[in-house]
Design a protein around this motif. Structure first.
Motif, PDB file in Angstrom:
ATOM      1  N   PRO A   1       8.130  23.491  58.357  1.00 24.24           N
ATOM      2  CA  PRO A   1       7.799  24.024  59.689  1.00 24.24           C
ATOM      3  C   PRO A   1       7.307  25.461  59.647  1.00 24.24           C
ATOM      4  O   PRO A   1       6.428  25.845  60.413  1.00 24.24           O
ATOM      5  CB  PRO A   1       9.112  23.907  60.456  1.00 24.24           C
ATOM      6  CG  PRO A   1      10.163  23.813  59.426  1.00 24.24           C
ATOM      7  CD  PRO A   1       9.553  23.184  58.238  1.00 24.24           C
ATOM      8  N   HIS A   2       7.848  26.242  58.702  1.00 24.76           N
ATOM      9  CA  HIS A   2       7.396  27.630  58.600  1.00 24.76           C
ATOM     10  C   HIS A   2       5.924  27.694  58.219  1.00 24.76           C
ATOM     11  O   HIS A   2       5.146  28.458  58.768  1.00 24.76           O
ATOM     12  CB  HIS A   2       8.219  28.381  57.542  1.00 24.76           C
ATOM     13  CG  HIS A   2       9.654  28.503  57.899  1.00 24.76           C
ATOM     14  ND1 HIS A   2      10.097  29.346  58.892  1.00 24.76           N
ATOM     15  CD2 HIS A   2      10.748  27.897  57.392  1.00 24.76           C
ATOM     16  CE1 HIS A   2      11.402  29.245  58.987  1.00 24.76           C
ATOM     17  NE2 HIS A   2      11.824  28.371  58.102  1.00 24.76           N
TER      18      HIS A   2
ATOM     19  N   SER B   1       3.749  26.647  61.238  1.00 21.19           N
ATOM     20  CA  SER B   1       3.607  27.634  62.302  1.00 21.19           C
ATOM     21  C   SER B   1       2.797  28.830  61.832  1.00 21.19           C
ATOM     22  O   SER B   1       2.129  29.487  62.624  1.00 21.19           O
ATOM     23  CB  SER B   1       4.970  28.086  62.825  1.00 21.19           C
ATOM     24  OG  SER B   1       5.829  28.359  61.746  1.00 21.19           O
ATOM     25  N   SER B   2       2.813  29.097  60.524  1.00 18.13           N
ATOM     26  CA  SER B   2       2.036  30.247  60.051  1.00 18.13           C
ATOM     27  C   SER B   2       0.549  29.928  60.007  1.00 18.13           C
ATOM     28  O   SER B   2      -0.282  30.822  60.071  1.00 18.13           O
ATOM     29  CB  SER B   2       2.519  30.670  58.667  1.00 18.13           C
ATOM     30  OG  SER B   2       2.260  29.653  57.735  1.00 18.13           O
TER      31      SER B   2
ATOM     32  N   ILE C   1      12.063  21.359  54.036  1.00 21.54           N
ATOM     33  CA  ILE C   1      12.577  22.484  53.277  1.00 21.54           C
ATOM     34  C   ILE C   1      14.008  22.258  52.828  1.00 21.54           C
ATOM     35  O   ILE C   1      14.502  22.948  51.948  1.00 21.54           O
ATOM     36  CB  ILE C   1      12.482  23.812  54.045  1.00 21.54           C
ATOM     37  CG1 ILE C   1      13.031  23.652  55.456  1.00 21.54           C
ATOM     38  CG2 ILE C   1      11.082  24.317  54.072  1.00 21.54           C
ATOM     39  CD1 ILE C   1      12.988  24.938  56.230  1.00 21.54           C
TER      40      ILE C   1
ATOM     41  N   SER D   1      19.455  22.824  58.138  1.00 23.05           N
ATOM     42  CA  SER D   1      19.169  24.235  57.899  1.00 23.05           C
ATOM     43  C   SER D   1      19.852  25.136  58.900  1.00 23.05           C
ATOM     44  O   SER D   1      19.658  26.331  58.897  1.00 23.05           O
ATOM     45  CB  SER D   1      17.670  24.476  57.963  1.00 23.05           C
ATOM     46  OG  SER D   1      17.229  24.375  59.304  1.00 23.05           O
TER      47      SER D   1
ATOM     48  N   ASP E   1      18.302  32.894  60.798  1.00 23.41           N
ATOM     49  CA  ASP E   1      17.275  32.485  61.735  1.00 23.41           C
ATOM     50  C   ASP E   1      15.894  33.054  61.440  1.00 23.41           C
ATOM     51  O   ASP E   1      14.889  32.368  61.537  1.00 23.41           O
ATOM     52  CB  ASP E   1      17.703  32.918  63.151  1.00 23.41           C
ATOM     53  CG  ASP E   1      17.977  31.704  64.010  1.00 23.41           C
ATOM     54  OD1 ASP E   1      18.257  31.860  65.201  1.00 23.41           O
ATOM     55  OD2 ASP E   1      17.886  30.587  63.463  1.00 23.41           O
ATOM     56  N   SER E   2      15.849  34.316  61.105  1.00 26.54           N
ATOM     57  CA  SER E   2      14.526  34.941  60.978  1.00 26.54           C
ATOM     58  C   SER E   2      13.890  34.547  59.649  1.00 26.54           C
ATOM     59  O   SER E   2      14.527  34.577  58.606  1.00 26.54           O
ATOM     60  CB  SER E   2      14.667  36.459  61.040  1.00 26.54           C
ATOM     61  OG  SER E   2      15.474  36.898  59.981  1.00 26.54           O
ATOM     62  N   GLY E   3      12.678  34.159  59.745  1.00 24.82           N
ATOM     63  CA  GLY E   3      11.978  33.774  58.519  1.00 24.82           C
ATOM     64  C   GLY E   3      11.397  34.998  57.826  1.00 24.82           C
ATOM     65  O   GLY E   3      10.791  35.857  58.459  1.00 24.82           O
TER      66      GLY E   3
ATOM     67  N   GLY F   1       8.818  35.421  55.387  1.00 24.09           N
ATOM     68  CA  GLY F   1       7.794  34.801  54.559  1.00 24.09           C
ATOM     69  C   GLY F   1       7.974  33.292  54.600  1.00 24.09           C
ATOM     70  O   GLY F   1       9.001  32.763  54.995  1.00 24.09           O
ATOM     71  N   VAL F   2       6.953  32.614  54.203  1.00 20.59           N
ATOM     72  CA  VAL F   2       6.990  31.158  54.210  1.00 20.59           C
ATOM     73  C   VAL F   2       7.716  30.672  52.974  1.00 20.59           C
ATOM     74  O   VAL F   2       7.287  30.928  51.850  1.00 20.59           O
ATOM     75  CB  VAL F   2       5.558  30.596  54.240  1.00 20.59           C
ATOM     76  CG1 VAL F   2       5.597  29.092  54.254  1.00 20.59           C
ATOM     77  CG2 VAL F   2       4.803  31.128  55.434  1.00 20.59           C
TER      78      VAL F   2
ATOM     79  N   CYS G   1       5.689  34.521  58.194  1.00 17.89           N
ATOM     80  CA  CYS G   1       6.171  33.654  59.276  1.00 17.89           C
ATOM     81  C   CYS G   1       7.162  34.458  60.072  1.00 17.89           C
ATOM     82  O   CYS G   1       8.275  34.720  59.615  1.00 17.89           O
ATOM     83  CB  CYS G   1       6.812  32.411  58.666  1.00 17.89           C
ATOM     84  SG  CYS G   1       7.522  31.356  59.894  1.00 17.89           S
TER      85      CYS G   1
ATOM     86  N   THR H   1      13.490  29.770  62.599  1.00 17.31           N
ATOM     87  CA  THR H   1      13.512  28.400  62.095  1.00 17.31           C
ATOM     88  C   THR H   1      13.508  27.402  63.241  1.00 17.31           C
ATOM     89  O   THR H   1      12.791  26.401  63.234  1.00 17.31           O
ATOM     90  CB  THR H   1      14.771  28.188  61.231  1.00 17.31           C
ATOM     91  OG1 THR H   1      14.995  29.356  60.459  1.00 17.31           O
ATOM     92  CG2 THR H   1      14.614  26.999  60.340  1.00 17.31           C
TER      93      THR H   1
END
Lengths: 288, 588
Positions: free
Chosen positions: A25-26, A29-30, A67, A103, A108-110, A112-113, B423, B427
Motif C-alpha cells: 500500500p505504501h 500511495s507513493s 508487506i 501490521s 503509523d508514520s511511513g 520511505g516505501v 511515503c 499505514t
C-alpha cells in the motif's frame, strides 16, 4: 486440489502462469499521481483473461505480495468451470484487510516505501509449481511473472537467491515487469539467471500492451520470438550478517556465504575460519 | 640553456605586443619570482621586469602550429606575448611559468604547504625535462591529459609523471638508427680506396703510417702486405714464423693485431651484463651435434710451440672483424684522396672515440650503478619503502551503511528527477486507498477500452525499435566495435573522458587513507575535477541519437558508477572527519 488434467492432448503452448502482484500500500500511495492501483488492476485483469482465452488448458494463478503476508487470490483451475479473472477482486480485498491487521502493531508514520515480501510469494509460487509437477507426467509449462514496484529489501537477499536457484533448477523462468521508479536488482538477477524477460515499461498507461506483447508469449514460442533484452544486470550481493549491499566482502569457502567483515566462524555452515597456513601441516588444528 | 630547473631559465625569444606584431628579439630570463626581458638592441624601449605575483595565467599555442607563443596574462588585463624559436623551448618556459605562477599565487589558491610537500622541490635535470617534452610531443593523448590536469592545476607535474616512470626510461635508451654499411668485399686483395683494409686491420694502418714514406714506398708496403696475406692463406704457421724472424716489417703484418685485441676488450666491457636471460635458439643444446655440451669443437688440435702462437690467425676472427667493419659503415666522410690521408683520417677518428670513451666517466658510473643494483640479492635486502600503508582500524560498517543509500540510486533511470519516493501517508490511510481502488473496479468494471489506441501504438513502436536495434546493431560486424558506430565527436569525447577519469581516479584512490593535509587538498581538487566531468557524461548520454543511446549508456554507465563510488567515499570520509573533529576540539 486441482482437477486432473483431461486426456486431451496438451500442446506445446499450454502454460501455467503464476502472477505475483505487488500489493504494497505504501508503494501504491507513493506512485498515485502517475499510476493508480485501479488502473493497474484493470490492465492486469484484461491480461489474465486474454491468457485464459489463448488456450483452453491454460492456467493462471495469482498471488498477492503484501508487506506482512502473501496469499493466493485467484486460481483459474479451481471450481468446475474456468473462472474469469474478476473473481480475484473480493479475495484481494480480503487479503488487504488481513495484511492490514497484521501490521497494526507497527508504527503509523511511513518512513520511505518499505519493501514487500517478494521472497515469500516467490516461494509460494514455486511450491505450487512443484505440486503441479508431481501431479503427473502431463502438465502445462509453468512460468512466473512478477509485477513488482516496491524497492528491494536487502534482508530478503538470501531467500530470494535461494528461490531463484530452485527456479533455475526446475527450469521455471521468472519474468519481471517493474512498474516502480527504480530498477530492481533482485528481479534483474532472477530473470537473467532463469532465462526470463526483464522489462521496465516506459509508459505505464500502456501496461496492457506490454503485457500482451511480451509476457503473454508461452515458452515454446519464445524459441523463435525476439523479446526485449535488458540494459544490464546489477549483480551486487548483500552480506549475510547485516543484509547490506556490498561490492567486496569475505566468502566462506564451504558454503559460499557472504560476509562484510572478517568472522571467526561461518554463521551458515559453522566452519571455523583458520589463520594463515603455517609451513608445518601437522601443526594446524583449526582448519576444517 | 636551462640550469637546474628551479632556479633560472634563459631563452631567446621575441616580445610581441600582439599576435600579428613581428616582435622585438631579445633574451627572456625566468626566475622563481620574476621574469625579465632584455632586447638585443639596447636602445629599444621594450624592457620588462615583471614579478610572477602579478601574473594570473598563461596561454599558449598548440605544438605544431605556425608560432610557438606564450602569453602571460595579468589581472588588470595586460599581457605579455613571447614567441620562441621552437616548441621545446617554449614548453620548457611554459612549465616553468606554470610552476612559478602556482608558487607565487599562494594567497588566493589552495596550494599544498611547502613543508609537507617534498615533491615540489624535485631537482629536474635538463635531460629529464627533455625526455618529458619528447614524450609529450610524440603522444598526443598524453599531451592532452597533461594539458588538462597539470596545466589546469589539478595534478602537479611530479604526480603526473610519477606513474609513468617506465615510459620515461624506455624513451631514454633509444635504439641506434640504421646507418649505411660498406660494401661487403672480403676477398679482394687490392688496397681499396675507401680504406676498408685500414678499417679492418688497425695494425696495418698503424704500420702504414709508420713505414710509409719513411722506410719504404707504398708499392713495397703493399708487396709485403700481400706476401703476408699469402703466407696466411697457406696456413703454414711455421713458415710464417720463419719469414717473420727474417723480415721485421713483415712481422708486423703476421703478428696478431694488438690493436684489434684492445678494441675487442673494450667492446666486451661495454656489453651490458644485465641483459635478460631469455632463452633463444642459441641456448638450444639438445639439437646441435652434441660435443662438449653442444659447443662445436675446433678440429685443429695441432699443438704448436708457444713461439708460434702469435702467428696463428683464425678464420673466424677475420670474419668477425670484417663483419663488424661492414656494419659500422662509413666512419669517415673524407674525400678519398690518397691512401695516406685515408689512413690518417681513420686514425684520427679512432683517437677521438677513445678519448670520448675515456672521458665518459658519468656513463660508466651510471652503468656500474645499474649493474650493482640489479645484481643485489633481493631477499636479503630490506624493503625500500614500507610495503603496507599504516594500519588504521575503522569500523567497516560505517562505510557500508553510507553506501547503501547510494547503492540503489546508482541503478538506472530517473523519472522526473524523483530518485526515491517518500511515503508520507500513514499505514492505515495507505490500506484504505488500496481497498478503495479495489472496490472502485468491483463496481465500475473494467474501463472500456482497456487501453488507448495511440498509447498502444507508441508502445509497440518503442518495443519494436528496442528489439530491432539490439538485434541489428549489436554483433553484426565482428570487427566493428560500438565506438566506431558512434559519431566521431562523441567517440573522441568519450575516449577523452575515459582516460581523464582513469587518471583522476588513480590519483584519488591512492590518496586514501588521508593522513596529511596535502592529501586532503589533493583529494578535494580531484573530486572537484571529477564532478566537472560528471555532468558532461550525462550530457553525452542525452545528446546522442535514440538508436545509439542504448550503447552509449552501456559505455557511460560504468564510468558514472565509478565516479559515484568515489564521490560517496569522499562524502563519507568528510562526514567522518567532521564528526571526529567535533569530538576533538584541536581538530585534524
Amino acid at each position: 486440489m486441482s482437477p486432473p488434467v483431461p486426456s486431451k492432448i496438451l500442446t506445446d503452448d499450454v502454460s501455467l502462469l503464476m502472477v505475483l502482484i505487488d500489493s504494497n500500500p505504501h508503494f501504491w500511495s507513493s506512485i498515485k499521481p502517475h499510476f493508480s492501483f485501479s488502473k493497474f488492476l484493470s490492465h492486469v485483469l484484461a491480461f489474465l483473461n486474454s491468457i485464459l482465452l489463448l488456450n483452453q488448458l491454460n492456467q493462471v494463478v495469482v498471488i498477492a505480495t503484501g508487506i506482512n503476508s502473501c496469499g493466493y487470490v485467484f486460481d483459474s483451475s479451481s471450481g468446475s468451470v474456468s473462472q474469469r479473472a474478476e473473481s480475484l477482486l473480493p479475495k484481494l480485498e480480503e487479503f488487504a484487510e488481513n495484511d492490514e491487521s497484521l501490521s497494526e502493531r507497527d508504527d503509523d508514520s511511513g518512513n520511505g516505501v518499505g519493501s514487500s515480501l517478494l521472497s515469500g510469494s516467490l516461494s509460494m509460487a514455486l511450491c505450487y509449481i512443484q505440486r503441479v509437477f508431481r501431479s503427473g507426467p502431463l502438465h502445462p509449462q509453468p512460468r512466473i511473472i512478477c509485477l513488482h514496484g516496491s524497492p528491494d529489501g536487502p534482508g530478503q537477499y538470501v531467500a530470494i537467491m535461494n528461490s531463484i536457484f530452485s527456479a533455475q533448477r526446475s527450469m521455471v523462468p521468472i519474468d519481471s515487469c517493474v512498474i516502480g521508479i527504480q530498477h530492481s536488482a533482485f528481479l534483474q538477477q532472477a530473470s537473467y539467471i532463469t532465462g526470463g524477460v526483464y522489462l521496465k515499461p516506459q509508459q505505464l498507461d500502456g501496461l496492457f500492451q506490454y503485457l500482451a506483447t511480451v509476457f503473454a508469449t508461452d515458452l515454446h514460442s519464445r524459441n523463435f520470438l525476439q523479446l526485449p533484452k535488458p540494459v544490464g544486470v546489477d549483480f551486487r550481493a548483500s552480506c549475510f550478517c547485516h543484509k547490506n549491499t556490498i561490492d567486496m566482502g569475505f566468502i566462506c569457502s564451504v558454503c559460499l556465504s557472504i560476509f562484510c567483515k572478517h568472522q571467526k566462524k561461518c554463521s551458515t555452515c559453522g566452519s571455523i575460519f583458520g589463520q594463515a597456513q603455517t609451513r608445518d601441516p601437522s601443526a594446524s588444528q583449526q582448519r576444517k | 640553456m636551462a640550469d637546474k630547473q628551479q632556479q633560472v631559465v634563459v631563452k631567446r625569444a621575441r616580445h610581441k605586443s600582439s599576435v600579428k606584431d613581428p616582435g622585438t628579439p631579445g633574451v627572456l630570463k625566468l626566475t622563481k619570482d620574476r621574469f625579465t626581458f632584455m632586447p638585443n638592441d639596447p636602445s629599444s624601449p621594450v624592457k620588462h621586469n615583471v614579478e610572477f605575483r602579478t601574473i594570473k595565467g598563461h596561454k599558449f599555442t598548440k605544438d605544431g602550429t605556425k608560432q610557438a607563443l606564450l602569453n602571460l596574462t595579468q589581472d588588470q588585463g595586460g599581457n605579455y606575448i613571447f614567441e620562441f624559436e621552437n616548441f621545446p623551448d617554449r614548453n620548457v618556459c611554459k612549465d616553468f611559468v606554470a610552476s612559478a605562477i602556482a608558487l607565487s599565487g599562494e594567497a588566493g589558491r589552495t596550494v599544498p604547504e611547502k613543508s609537507a610537500v617534498p615533491i615540489q622541490d624535485e631537482q629536474l635535470s635538463a635531460a629529464e625535462m627533455e625526455r618529458r617534452i619528447k614524450l609529450l610531443q610524440e603522444d598526443s593523448d598524453l599531451q592532452k591529459l597533461h594539458k588538462q590536469f597539470v596545466i589546469g592545476g589539478i595534478l602537479s607535474e611530479a604526480e603526473f609523471w610519477a606513474t609513468r616512470k617506465k615510459l620515461l626510461e624506455q624513451n631514454y635508451s633509444r635504439r641506434p638508427k640504421q646507418r649505411v654499411a660498406l660494401k661487403n668485399d672480403m676477398w679482394s686483395t687490392k688496397p681499396l680506396a675507401d680504406g676498408q683494409i685500414f678499417a679492418e686491420k688497425p695494425a696495418v694502418r698503424q704500420a702504414y703510417l709508420n713505414f710509409v714514406p719513411n722506410k719504404m714506398t707504398e708499392k713495397e708496403f703493399w708487396t709485403k702486405y700481400s706476401r703476408a696475406e699469402y703466407l696466411h692463406s697457406t696456413k703454414n704457421v711455421i713458415a710464417a714464423a720463419a719469414e717473420a724472424a727474417e723480415d721485421e716489417e713483415l712481422a708486423v703484418f703476421l703478428k696478431q693485431d694488438d690493436m684489434l685485441v684492445n678494441e675487442a676488450r673494450k667492446k666486451i666491457r661495454q656489453v651490458d651484463p644485465t641483459l635478460d636471460m631469455e632463452a633463444d635458439e642459441g641456448d638450444d643444446y639438445m639439437h646441435l651435434p652434441i660435443q662438449d655440451h653442444g659447443l662445436p669443437r675446433n678440429d685443429n688440435k695441432d699443438v704448436l710451440d708457444s713461439q708460434y702462437e702469435p702467428y696463428r690467425r683464425s678464420f673466424s676472427q677475420h670474419l668477425n672483424q670484417h663483419a663488424a667493419v661492414v656494419l659500422q659503415g662509413r666512419v669517415i666522410d673524407v674525400e678519398l684522396g690518397d691512401t695516406r690521408s685515408v689512413a690518417e683520417a681513420l686514425a684520427r677518428t679512432k683517437h677521438a672515440e677513445l678519448a670520448k670513451d675515456a672521458s665518459d666517466v658519468y656513463l660508466d658510473k651510471e652503468r656500474l650503478e645499474r649493474i650493482s643494483r640489479m645484481t643485489e640479492i633481493e631477499d636479503l635486502q630490506a624493503p625500500r619503502d614500507p610495503a603496507v600503508a599504516p594500519l588504521s582500524i575503522k569500523d567497516p560498517r560505517d562505510y557500508f551503511d553510507s553506501q547503501q543509500a547510494n547503492a540503489f540510486s546508482t541503478l538506472g533511470d530517473t523519472v522526473s528527477g524523483a530518485k526515491q519516493l517518500k511515503c508520507s501517508v500513514s499505514t492505515r490511510e495507505a490500506y484504505c486507498s488500496l481497498k478503495e481502488c479495489i472496490s472502485e473496479i468491483k463496481f465500475q468494471g473494467l474501463t472500456e477500452p482497456t487501453i488507448n489506441s495511440e498509447v498502444a501504438f507508441k508502445v509497440l513502436n518503442g518495443l519494436a525499435q528496442n528489439i530491432s536495434s539490439n538485434k541489428y546493431h549489436l554483433g553484426r560486424n565482428p570487427n566493428e566495435s560500438v565506438l566506431d558506430s558512434l559519431p566521431k565527436i562523441t567517440r573522441e569525447e568519450l575516449l577523452l573522458h575515459w582516460s581523464s577519469i582513469q587518471e583522476l581516479l588513480k590519483h584519488f584512490w591512492s590518496s586514501y587513507p588521508i593522513t596529511t593535509k596535502y592529501l586532503l587538498t589533493k583529494a578535494t581538487k580531484l573530486k572537484d575535477a571529477m564532478s566537472q566531468i560528471y555532468p558532461k557524461l550525462q550530457e553525452i548520454k542525452e545528446s546522442v541519437q535514440s538508436d545509439l543511446r542504448h550503447q552509449v549508456s552501456l559505455l557511460v554507465q560504468p564510468m558514472l558508477q565509478a565516479l559515484d563510488a568515489a564521490f560517496a567515499h569522499y562524502d563519507a570520509d568528510v562526514q567522518n572527519r567532521s564528526a571526529r573533529s567535533g569530538e576533538r576540539p584541536n581538530g585534524f
